[in-house]
Design an enzyme around this catalytic site. Structure first.
Site, PDB file in Angstrom:
ATOM      1  N   ASP A  64       0.884  -1.163   0.000  1.00  0.00           N
ATOM      2  CA  ASP A  64       0.000   0.000   0.000  1.00  0.00           C
ATOM      3  C   ASP A  64       0.923   1.213   0.000  1.00  0.00           C
ATOM      4  O   ASP A  64       1.541   1.537   1.022  1.00  0.00           O
ATOM      5  CB  ASP A  64      -0.874  -0.042   1.256  1.00  0.00           C
ATOM      6  CG  ASP A  64      -1.710   1.216   1.430  1.00  0.00           C
ATOM      7  OD1 ASP A  64      -1.513   2.184   0.650  1.00  0.00           O
ATOM      8  OD2 ASP A  64      -2.547   1.248   2.343  1.00  0.00           O
ATOM      9  N   ASN A  91       1.642   5.752 -10.345  1.00  0.00           N
ATOM     10  CA  ASN A  91       0.352   5.620 -11.037  1.00  0.00           C
ATOM     11  C   ASN A  91      -0.814   5.349 -10.093  1.00  0.00           C
ATOM     12  O   ASN A  91      -1.959   5.623 -10.434  1.00  0.00           O
ATOM     13  CB  ASN A  91       0.467   4.475 -12.068  1.00  0.00           C
ATOM     14  CG  ASN A  91      -0.873   4.067 -12.619  1.00  0.00           C
ATOM     15  OD1 ASN A  91      -1.443   4.743 -13.468  1.00  0.00           O
ATOM     16  ND2 ASN A  91      -1.423   2.959 -12.110  1.00  0.00           N
ATOM     17  N   TYR A 156      -9.682  15.264  -5.256  1.00  0.00           N
ATOM     18  CA  TYR A 156      -8.869  14.655  -6.319  1.00  0.00           C
ATOM     19  C   TYR A 156      -8.085  15.733  -7.080  1.00  0.00           C
ATOM     20  O   TYR A 156      -6.891  15.566  -7.360  1.00  0.00           O
ATOM     21  CB  TYR A 156      -9.804  13.887  -7.243  1.00  0.00           C
ATOM     22  CG  TYR A 156      -9.175  13.093  -8.358  1.00  0.00           C
ATOM     23  CD1 TYR A 156      -8.535  11.876  -8.114  1.00  0.00           C
ATOM     24  CD2 TYR A 156      -9.255  13.528  -9.688  1.00  0.00           C
ATOM     25  CE1 TYR A 156      -7.989  11.121  -9.152  1.00  0.00           C
ATOM     26  CE2 TYR A 156      -8.718  12.787 -10.730  1.00  0.00           C
ATOM     27  CZ  TYR A 156      -8.084  11.585 -10.454  1.00  0.00           C
ATOM     28  OH  TYR A 156      -7.550  10.837 -11.492  1.00  0.00           O
TER      29      TYR A 156
HETATM   30  P1  NAD Z   1      -7.799   2.144 -11.716  1.00  0.00           P
HETATM   31  O1  NAD Z   1      -8.695   2.378 -10.574  1.00  0.00           O
HETATM   32  O2  NAD Z   1      -8.165   1.113 -12.728  1.00  0.00           O
HETATM   33  O3  NAD Z   1      -6.318   1.831 -11.233  1.00  0.00           O
HETATM   34  C1  NAD Z   1      -5.735   2.421 -10.113  1.00  0.00           C
HETATM   35  C2  NAD Z   1      -4.792   1.411  -9.522  1.00  0.00           C
HETATM   36  O4  NAD Z   1      -4.183   1.962  -8.342  1.00  0.00           O
HETATM   37  C3  NAD Z   1      -5.528   0.136  -9.089  1.00  0.00           C
HETATM   38  O5  NAD Z   1      -4.798  -0.988  -9.531  1.00  0.00           O
HETATM   39  C4  NAD Z   1      -5.513   0.240  -7.569  1.00  0.00           C
HETATM   40  O6  NAD Z   1      -5.518  -1.001  -6.928  1.00  0.00           O
HETATM   41  C5  NAD Z   1      -4.193   0.969  -7.352  1.00  0.00           C
HETATM   42  N1  NAD Z   1      -4.118   1.549  -6.010  1.00  0.00           N
HETATM   43  C6  NAD Z   1      -5.051   2.303  -5.391  1.00  0.00           C
HETATM   44  N2  NAD Z   1      -4.638   2.610  -4.164  1.00  0.00           N
HETATM   45  C7  NAD Z   1      -3.419   2.036  -3.992  1.00  0.00           C
HETATM   46  C8  NAD Z   1      -2.485   1.996  -2.934  1.00  0.00           C
HETATM   47  N3  NAD Z   1      -2.740   2.604  -1.786  1.00  0.00           N
HETATM   48  N4  NAD Z   1      -1.337   1.300  -3.101  1.00  0.00           N
HETATM   49  C9  NAD Z   1      -1.072   0.665  -4.260  1.00  0.00           C
HETATM   50  N5  NAD Z   1      -1.921   0.681  -5.314  1.00  0.00           N
HETATM   51  C10 NAD Z   1      -3.078   1.346  -5.176  1.00  0.00           C
HETATM   52  O7  NAD Z   1      -7.627   3.555 -12.408  1.00  0.00           O
HETATM   53  P2  NAD Z   1      -6.864   4.018 -13.730  1.00  0.00           P
HETATM   54  O8  NAD Z   1      -7.855   4.703 -14.531  1.00  0.00           O
HETATM   55  O9  NAD Z   1      -6.045   2.955 -14.319  1.00  0.00           O
HETATM   56  O10 NAD Z   1      -5.934   5.153 -13.070  1.00  0.00           O
HETATM   57  C11 NAD Z   1      -4.530   5.083 -12.962  1.00  0.00           C
HETATM   58  C12 NAD Z   1      -4.020   6.471 -12.605  1.00  0.00           C
HETATM   59  O11 NAD Z   1      -4.358   7.379 -13.640  1.00  0.00           O
HETATM   60  C13 NAD Z   1      -4.630   7.028 -11.320  1.00  0.00           C
HETATM   61  O12 NAD Z   1      -3.665   7.751 -10.610  1.00  0.00           O
HETATM   62  C14 NAD Z   1      -5.694   7.962 -11.856  1.00  0.00           C
HETATM   63  O13 NAD Z   1      -5.986   8.986 -10.936  1.00  0.00           O
HETATM   64  C15 NAD Z   1      -5.039   8.476 -13.103  1.00  0.00           C
HETATM   65  N6  NAD Z   1      -5.958   9.015 -14.104  1.00  0.00           N
HETATM   66  C16 NAD Z   1      -6.922   8.225 -14.640  1.00  0.00           C
HETATM   67  C17 NAD Z   1      -7.777   8.771 -15.592  1.00  0.00           C
HETATM   68  C18 NAD Z   1      -8.852   7.976 -16.270  1.00  0.00           C
HETATM   69  O14 NAD Z   1      -9.624   8.572 -17.007  1.00  0.00           O
HETATM   70  N7  NAD Z   1      -8.952   6.681 -16.091  1.00  0.00           N
HETATM   71  C19 NAD Z   1      -7.635  10.098 -15.977  1.00  0.00           C
HETATM   72  C20 NAD Z   1      -6.640  10.867 -15.398  1.00  0.00           C
HETATM   73  C21 NAD Z   1      -5.797  10.302 -14.459  1.00  0.00           C
END
Ligand code: NAD
Length: 247
Positions: A64, A91, A156
């Protein structure tokens, strides 16, 4: 151009979505990848299997990253396994979307802790190792929401904007050392995070995107690859991958 073969990368939250795409793309280019996950070991092991079947090298490491001690163990495990660390991709992220009046102290703190404080945790644990690399890279996945704001996303947006300020400051401090520090700001990317948005609102969002579609996780991964491979003189930047939604 940097030779990527046998470099080592940590991708936090690498078991699904954008993180999994980044891990697979880096591995396909010869980088050994540590896939960090928080709870879903099956998903993380699945990504490792896919990478290995394609001829790459990876292992899954539970931590975590919002917890400083666990982030340190993640880096230690990486060094024990691969002996070096060149690239850190921050990420991991969560949303707890509510209009500001409904954001509880817990919603606020959790989002800051997981999205922003985790970046301090991993980067501070990894920095001494990354600086030994001749092509160190610290890449944080911020968001368009950190640049433009988002309705119901004050927590966020604050965390993601914080990542951008962090990136610029650390880039200044490290520029002479050859380690670059950048943020990628995705628009709306088709992952579970965006699939969780109600259908009607998703349609409204797509209508506002000049490219008229959500992005694919692989399109973010290619941005990370570009910074790793061709980004020697790019530091302190925000790479916007958003279909023209924010310019
Ligand atoms: P997602 O929810 O599919 O993936 C996020 C990942 O982070 C998951 O695997 C989750 O288990 C992991 N995670 C969460 N808390 C954690 C912790 N404490 N320790 C370790 N791992 C942890 O989301 P995504 O869309 O793949 O997003 C990935 C990144 O991109 C994030 O930071 C998100 O904010 C950013 N983002 C996503 C979007 C989008 O449209 N999907 C847009 C802009 C930014």
């Amino acid at each position: 151009m940097v030779k990527l073969d046998n470099r080592v990368a940590i991708v936090t939250g690498g078991s699904r979505g954008i993180g999994a795409a980044i891990a697979k793309t880096l591995a396909a280019h010869g980088i050994k990848v540590v896939i960090n996950y928080n709870s879903n070991s099956d998903a993380a092991n699945q990504v490792v299997s896919e990478i290995e079947e394609a001829g790459g090298t990876a292992f899954a490491s539970q931590a975590d990253v919002s917890d400083a001690a666990q982030a340190r163990v993640l880096v230690e495990e990486t060094i024990n396994r691969y002996g070096q660390l060149d690239i850190l991709v921050n990420n991991a992220g969560i949303t707890r979307d509510r209009t500001f009046r409904k954001i509880s102290e817990e919603d606020w703190n959790q989002v800051i802790q997981v999205n922003l404080n985790s970046v301090y945790n991993t980067t501070s644990a990894a920095l001494a190792h990354i600086q030994q690399s001749d092509a160190g890279r610290i890449i944080s996945i911020s968001s368009i929401i950190g640049q433009a704001g988002g309705f119901g996303q004050a927590n966020y947006a604050a965390a993601k904007a914080g990542m951008i300020g962090f990136t610029k400051s650390l880039a200044l401090e490290l520029a002479k050392s050859g380690t670059t520090v950048n943020a990628i700001c995705p628009g709306f990317i088709d992952t579970e995070m965006v699939q969780a948005i109600p259908d009607e609102i998703r349609q409204q969002i797509v209508a506002k995107i000049p490219a008229r579609r959500f992005g694919a996780p692989e399109e973010i991964a290619r941005g990370v690859l570009f910074l790793c491979q061709d980004g020697e003189y790019i530091t302190g930047q925000q790479l916007n991958i958003n279909g023209g939604l924010y310019m």
